[in-house]
Design a protein around this motif. Structure first.
Motif, PDB file in Angstrom:
ATOM      1  N   PHE A  15      11.821 -18.857  -7.654  1.00  0.00           N
ATOM      2  CA  PHE A  15      11.514 -17.838  -6.658  1.00  0.00           C
ATOM      3  C   PHE A  15      12.147 -16.484  -6.977  1.00  0.00           C
ATOM      4  CE2 PHE A  15      11.940 -22.003  -4.513  1.00  0.00           C
ATOM      5  CZ  PHE A  15      10.591 -22.212  -4.228  1.00  0.00           C
ATOM      6  N   LEU A  16      12.845 -16.359  -8.096  1.00  0.00           N
ATOM      7  CA  LEU A  16      13.604 -15.155  -8.398  1.00  0.00           C
ATOM      8  C   LEU A  16      13.061 -14.445  -9.629  1.00  0.00           C
ATOM      9  CD1 LEU A  16      17.218 -16.608  -7.971  1.00  0.00           C
ATOM     10  CD2 LEU A  16      15.780 -15.534  -6.237  1.00  0.00           C
ATOM     11  N   THR A  17      13.261 -13.139  -9.663  1.00  0.00           N
ATOM     12  CA  THR A  17      12.962 -12.377 -10.868  1.00  0.00           C
ATOM     13  C   THR A  17      14.055 -12.658 -11.901  1.00  0.00           C
ATOM     14  OG1 THR A  17      14.257 -10.421 -10.267  1.00  0.00           O
ATOM     15  CG2 THR A  17      11.987 -10.562  -9.412  1.00  0.00           C
ATOM     16  N   PRO A  18      13.826 -12.321 -13.180  1.00  0.00           N
ATOM     17  CA  PRO A  18      14.870 -12.540 -14.192  1.00  0.00           C
ATOM     18  C   PRO A  18      16.169 -11.820 -13.858  1.00  0.00           C
ATOM     19  CG  PRO A  18      12.763 -12.153 -15.257  1.00  0.00           C
ATOM     20  CD  PRO A  18      12.548 -11.902 -13.800  1.00  0.00           C
ATOM     21  N   VAL A  19      16.081 -10.616 -13.296  1.00  0.00           N
ATOM     22  CA  VAL A  19      17.299  -9.882 -12.954  1.00  0.00           C
ATOM     23  C   VAL A  19      18.036 -10.599 -11.827  1.00  0.00           C
ATOM     24  CG1 VAL A  19      18.232  -7.700 -12.102  1.00  0.00           C
ATOM     25  CG2 VAL A  19      16.344  -7.695 -13.736  1.00  0.00           C
ATOM     26  N   GLU A  20      17.301 -11.047 -10.813  1.00  0.00           N
ATOM     27  CA  GLU A  20      17.932 -11.801  -9.725  1.00  0.00           C
ATOM     28  C   GLU A  20      18.530 -13.108 -10.238  1.00  0.00           C
ATOM     29  OE1 GLU A  20      14.994 -10.259  -6.103  1.00  0.00           O
ATOM     30  OE2 GLU A  20      14.560 -12.101  -7.174  1.00  0.00           O
ATOM     31  N   THR A  21      17.839 -13.739 -11.206  1.00  0.00           N
ATOM     32  CA  THR A  21      18.355 -14.970 -11.800  1.00  0.00           C
ATOM     33  C   THR A  21      19.677 -14.715 -12.503  1.00  0.00           C
ATOM     34  OG1 THR A  21      16.113 -15.841 -12.112  1.00  0.00           O
ATOM     35  CG2 THR A  21      17.861 -16.793 -13.461  1.00  0.00           C
ATOM     36  N   LEU A  22      19.743 -13.616 -13.279  1.00  0.00           N
ATOM     37  CA  LEU A  22      20.973 -13.285 -13.985  1.00  0.00           C
ATOM     38  C   LEU A  22      22.103 -13.003 -13.000  1.00  0.00           C
ATOM     39  CD1 LEU A  22      22.537 -12.678 -16.546  1.00  0.00           C
ATOM     40  CD2 LEU A  22      21.567 -10.360 -16.522  1.00  0.00           C
ATOM     41  N   ARG A  23      21.804 -12.247 -11.950  1.00  0.00           N
ATOM     42  CA  ARG A  23      22.835 -11.942 -10.953  1.00  0.00           C
ATOM     43  C   ARG A  23      23.313 -13.213 -10.248  1.00  0.00           C
ATOM     44  NH1 ARG A  23      19.773  -6.635  -8.438  1.00  0.00           N
ATOM     45  NH2 ARG A  23      20.563  -5.116  -9.948  1.00  0.00           N
ATOM     46  N   LEU A  24      22.358 -14.095  -9.944  1.00  0.00           N
ATOM     47  CA  LEU A  24      22.727 -15.346  -9.282  1.00  0.00           C
ATOM     48  C   LEU A  24      23.612 -16.187 -10.191  1.00  0.00           C
ATOM     49  CD1 LEU A  24      22.359 -17.222  -6.846  1.00  0.00           C
ATOM     50  CD2 LEU A  24      20.325 -18.159  -7.952  1.00  0.00           C
ATOM     51  N   GLU A  60      17.504  -4.945 -16.359  1.00  0.00           N
ATOM     52  CA  GLU A  60      16.624  -4.040 -15.610  1.00  0.00           C
ATOM     53  C   GLU A  60      15.647  -3.348 -16.562  1.00  0.00           C
ATOM     54  OE1 GLU A  60      16.312  -3.676 -12.489  1.00  0.00           O
ATOM     55  OE2 GLU A  60      18.187  -4.266 -11.492  1.00  0.00           O
ATOM     56  N   ASP A  61      16.117  -2.974 -17.767  1.00  0.00           N
ATOM     57  CA  ASP A  61      15.227  -2.358 -18.759  1.00  0.00           C
ATOM     58  C   ASP A  61      14.102  -3.319 -19.144  1.00  0.00           C
ATOM     59  OD1 ASP A  61      16.758  -0.107 -18.733  1.00  0.00           O
ATOM     60  OD2 ASP A  61      17.899  -0.607 -20.534  1.00  0.00           O
ATOM     61  N   TYR A  62      14.452  -4.608 -19.279  1.00  0.00           N
ATOM     62  CA  TYR A  62      13.432  -5.608 -19.604  1.00  0.00           C
ATOM     63  C   TYR A  62      12.382  -5.687 -18.500  1.00  0.00           C
ATOM     64  CZ  TYR A  62      11.342 -10.263 -19.643  1.00  0.00           C
ATOM     65  OH  TYR A  62      10.448 -11.302 -19.589  1.00  0.00           O
ATOM     66  N   GLN A  69       4.050  -2.656 -19.274  1.00  0.00           N
ATOM     67  CA  GLN A  69       3.039  -3.297 -20.099  1.00  0.00           C
ATOM     68  C   GLN A  69       2.224  -4.331 -19.339  1.00  0.00           C
ATOM     69  OE1 GLN A  69       4.895  -4.821 -23.641  1.00  0.00           O
ATOM     70  NE2 GLN A  69       5.528  -2.805 -24.346  1.00  0.00           N
ATOM     71  N   ARG A  70       2.494  -4.426 -18.028  1.00  0.00           N
ATOM     72  CA  ARG A  70       1.767  -5.373 -17.166  1.00  0.00           C
ATOM     73  C   ARG A  70       1.849  -6.797 -17.724  1.00  0.00           C
ATOM     74  NH1 ARG A  70      -1.161  -2.761 -13.345  1.00  0.00           N
ATOM     75  NH2 ARG A  70      -1.451  -0.513 -13.630  1.00  0.00           N
ATOM     76  N   GLU A  71       3.050  -7.184 -18.090  1.00  0.00           N
ATOM     77  CA  GLU A  71       3.298  -8.523 -18.605  1.00  0.00           C
ATOM     78  C   GLU A  71       4.192  -9.276 -17.622  1.00  0.00           C
ATOM     79  OE1 GLU A  71       5.096  -8.008 -22.364  1.00  0.00           O
ATOM     80  OE2 GLU A  71       3.229  -7.521 -23.415  1.00  0.00           O
ATOM     81  N   PRO A  72       4.082 -10.607 -17.583  1.00  0.00           N
ATOM     82  CA  PRO A  72       4.956 -11.371 -16.676  1.00  0.00           C
ATOM     83  C   PRO A  72       6.400 -11.326 -17.165  1.00  0.00           C
ATOM     84  CG  PRO A  72       3.678 -12.854 -18.068  1.00  0.00           C
ATOM     85  CD  PRO A  72       3.128 -11.473 -18.303  1.00  0.00           C
ATOM     86  N   ALA A  73       7.314 -11.213 -16.223  1.00  0.00           N
ATOM     87  CA  ALA A  73       8.744 -11.206 -16.538  1.00  0.00           C
ATOM     88  C   ALA A  73       9.321 -12.583 -16.219  1.00  0.00           C
ATOM     89  CB  ALA A  73       9.468 -10.127 -15.735  1.00  0.00           C
ATOM     90  N   THR A  74       9.946 -13.218 -17.201  1.00  0.00           N
ATOM     91  CA  THR A  74      10.496 -14.553 -17.030  1.00  0.00           C
ATOM     92  C   THR A  74      11.945 -14.582 -17.517  1.00  0.00           C
ATOM     93  OG1 THR A  74       9.786 -15.287 -19.223  1.00  0.00           O
ATOM     94  CG2 THR A  74       8.217 -15.562 -17.403  1.00  0.00           C
ATOM     95  N   ALA A  75      12.675 -15.602 -17.079  1.00  0.00           N
ATOM     96  CA  ALA A  75      14.053 -15.747 -17.543  1.00  0.00           C
ATOM     97  C   ALA A  75      14.100 -15.993 -19.045  1.00  0.00           C
ATOM     98  CB  ALA A  75      14.736 -16.899 -16.794  1.00  0.00           C
ATOM     99  N   THR A  76      13.136 -16.778 -19.570  1.00  0.00           N
ATOM    100  CA  THR A  76      13.073 -17.005 -21.013  1.00  0.00           C
ATOM    101  C   THR A  76      12.782 -15.702 -21.749  1.00  0.00           C
ATOM    102  OG1 THR A  76      12.258 -19.247 -20.619  1.00  0.00           O
ATOM    103  CG2 THR A  76      11.943 -18.329 -22.823  1.00  0.00           C
ATOM    104  N   GLY A  77      11.879 -14.897 -21.188  1.00  0.00           N
ATOM    105  CA  GLY A  77      11.584 -13.604 -21.800  1.00  0.00           C
ATOM    106  C   GLY A  77      12.799 -12.695 -21.830  1.00  0.00           C
ATOM    107  N   LEU A  78      13.626 -12.767 -20.778  1.00  0.00           N
ATOM    108  CA  LEU A  78      14.847 -11.951 -20.748  1.00  0.00           C
ATOM    109  C   LEU A  78      15.807 -12.376 -21.857  1.00  0.00           C
ATOM    110  CD1 LEU A  78      16.793  -9.917 -19.534  1.00  0.00           C
ATOM    111  CD2 LEU A  78      17.471 -11.647 -17.857  1.00  0.00           C
TER     112      LEU A  78
END
Length: 461
Positions: A15-24, A60-62, A69-78
């Motif tokens: 349920f979280l964005t990669p940035v929220e995942t990192l902060r969590l 955040e830059d990621y 680029q209208r691409e999905p942001a994932t924790a793996t992508g980060l």
């Protein structure tokens, strides 16, 4: 401990964005607190805190790159993004935070920075061709999107000579081979790039250090620019211009006392304990407020039927997910309960009933204009701590906001008030963050007992 907190937090990743995942992960793993405890000085601890902020800035830059680029942001992508930054040597650390401080950085770390005065050292260093160890061998063939790794290899040559670099005949032969010359050529180009970075960082003056009578060395000689080493009061440039320079020999001061080996001095009595606040604080870590009181107590219905034993934290996370997904228009309670491993404990019908009775009471009691599940909050409190977390449910109304925190406590209804007051510190942190961000008041803070069917108001001082 931190491992258990990370295990519980893992269930919320979807349920979280990669940035929220990192902060969590940083919060649950108590990374900031650990870095603070390492010491040995407050400056070193502060620099580590700045580096954590720099890591979040890279994340955040990621996220911005994915949006552009209208691409999905994932924790793996980060993770892959951060690895790419490291390979490109662009995973910059935070600066010292003080413009008057002397900053010690590597030639790599100076990239993108500027100072009034730069002292470049170790210019006589030997080149170290990357011939040994793991090497990526490129392919002469163009890249094919159908088979991007075609023709590309990883080669590993173990450094079986150890630290020996002279007087080894076979090593001389290898260094003189085609592979050795190619590695030296690559290292020469890398040295030139590093020298360009470090020698172009000063704004006002550049100091080049030499070792003894040695005017240059293998590293500096890669530039083929003897004219860059000052020998008088002016330096002629290749284009005919001149710039003022100065050459100064530094001699050892014989009047200085000899260096004495460091001997630590231990105090007879331990110093008074200094309480250090963690740089980053989760709202759930704040203690209860002694002056908090109970307001209204609303009953939602009967206790949800539960079967067998269960972990209240995991069941609470599952109910959080069900309520959030239903509010966002995703009615898939059975799948959510199964993925949290509580499908045998709580039926999907009961979970949906928990959501429906809560929603009906919220609209009847508060008449909200919007409901925001899992709403992020982040602010700096009066102690200078970064407070960051997720509000389970934030209600928006014309007069202000209502903060609701879900709890799956199995304790009896007679214990509602005691349990609710235990979270008063967390609710105040949420309310302060919402008011700071919006400039609008928080009209009430409530604890939702999803399992036992109640909504309890906590009045903050």
């Amino acid at each position: 401990g931190a491992v258990a907190a990370l295990a519980v937090a893992r269930a919320r990743l979807r349920f979280l964005t990669p940035v929220e995942t990192l902060r969590l992960a940083l919060d649950a793993g108590e990374v900031a607190q650990a870095a603070q405890r390492w010491g040995p000085t407050s400056q070193r601890s502060q620099h580590r805190a700045n580096n954590l902020a720099a890591l979040l800035a890279h994340a955040e830059d990621y996220l911005e790159q994915c949006r552009a680029q209208r691409e999905p942001a994932t924790a793996t992508g980060l993770v892959l993004w951060l690895q790419a930054l490291a390979e490109a040597e662009e995973d910059t650390q935070a600066d010292g935070g003080d413009e008057d401080a002397i900053q010690l950085v590597t030639h790599h770390g100076a990239k993108g920075l500027e100072w009034p005065l730069v002292i470049a050292m170790d210019l006589a260093s030997e080149l170290k061709p990357r011939l040994w160890g793991l090497t990526v061998l490129p392919s002469a063939q163009p890249l094919s999107l159908d088979d991007p790794l075609a023709g590309r290899q990883l080669r590993y040559w173990p450094p079986f000579f150890g630290s020996n670099s002279t007087g080894v005949e076979v090593l001389d032969v290898i260094n003189a081979s085609t592979e050795g010359e190619a590695a030296r050529a690559r290292e020469t180009q890398e040295a030139k790039r590093l020298l360009y970075v470090s020698l172009t960082r000063p704004r006002d003056a550049l100091i080049l250090t030499r070792e003894g009578k040695k005017a240059d060395g293998p590293w500096m000689n890669t530039l083929n620019a003897v004219w860059m080493l000052p020998s008088c009061e002016e330096m002629p440039l290749p284009d005919g211009d001149t710039i003022p320079t100065r050459l100064q020999a530094l001699a050892v001061d014989s009047s200085m006392p000899p260096q004495v080996p460091y001997q630590p001095e231990w105090p007879d009595t331990p110093p008074a304990e200094t309480v250090l606040l963690s740089r980053r604080q989760s709202p759930s870590a704040f203690p209860p407020l002694a002056a908090a009181t109970i307001g209204e107590v609303l009953t939602l219905g009967e206790r949800l039927p539960l079967v067998g034993s269960y972990d209240p934290a995991i069941l609470g996370s599952a109910l959080h997910a069900v309520i959030a997904c239903r509010l966002l228009g995703h009615a898939d309670s059975a799948r959510i309960l199964a993925e949290y491993g509580v499908a045998e404990v709580l039926s999907s019908a009961a979970a949906d009933h928990c959501y429906e009775r809560l929603l009906a009471l919220l609209y009847e009691r508060f008449k909200p204009t919007a409901l925001h599940p899992e709403h992020p909050v982040r602010f700096v409190n009066s102690d200078g701590q970064i407070v960051e977390g997720l509000i389970d449910l934030l209600l928006d109304s014309p007069e202000g906001y209502i903060v609701i925190d879900h709890k799956a406590s199995p304790r009896a209804r007679d214990d509602w008030q005691e349990v609710a007051l235990a979270y008063s510190g967390q609710l105040r942190a949420y309310a302060e963050g919402v008011t700071r961000a919006s400039g609008r008041p928080v009209l009430g803070t409530w604890i939702h007992f999803g399992v036992t069917g109640g909504l309890v108001e906590v009045c903050l001082p």
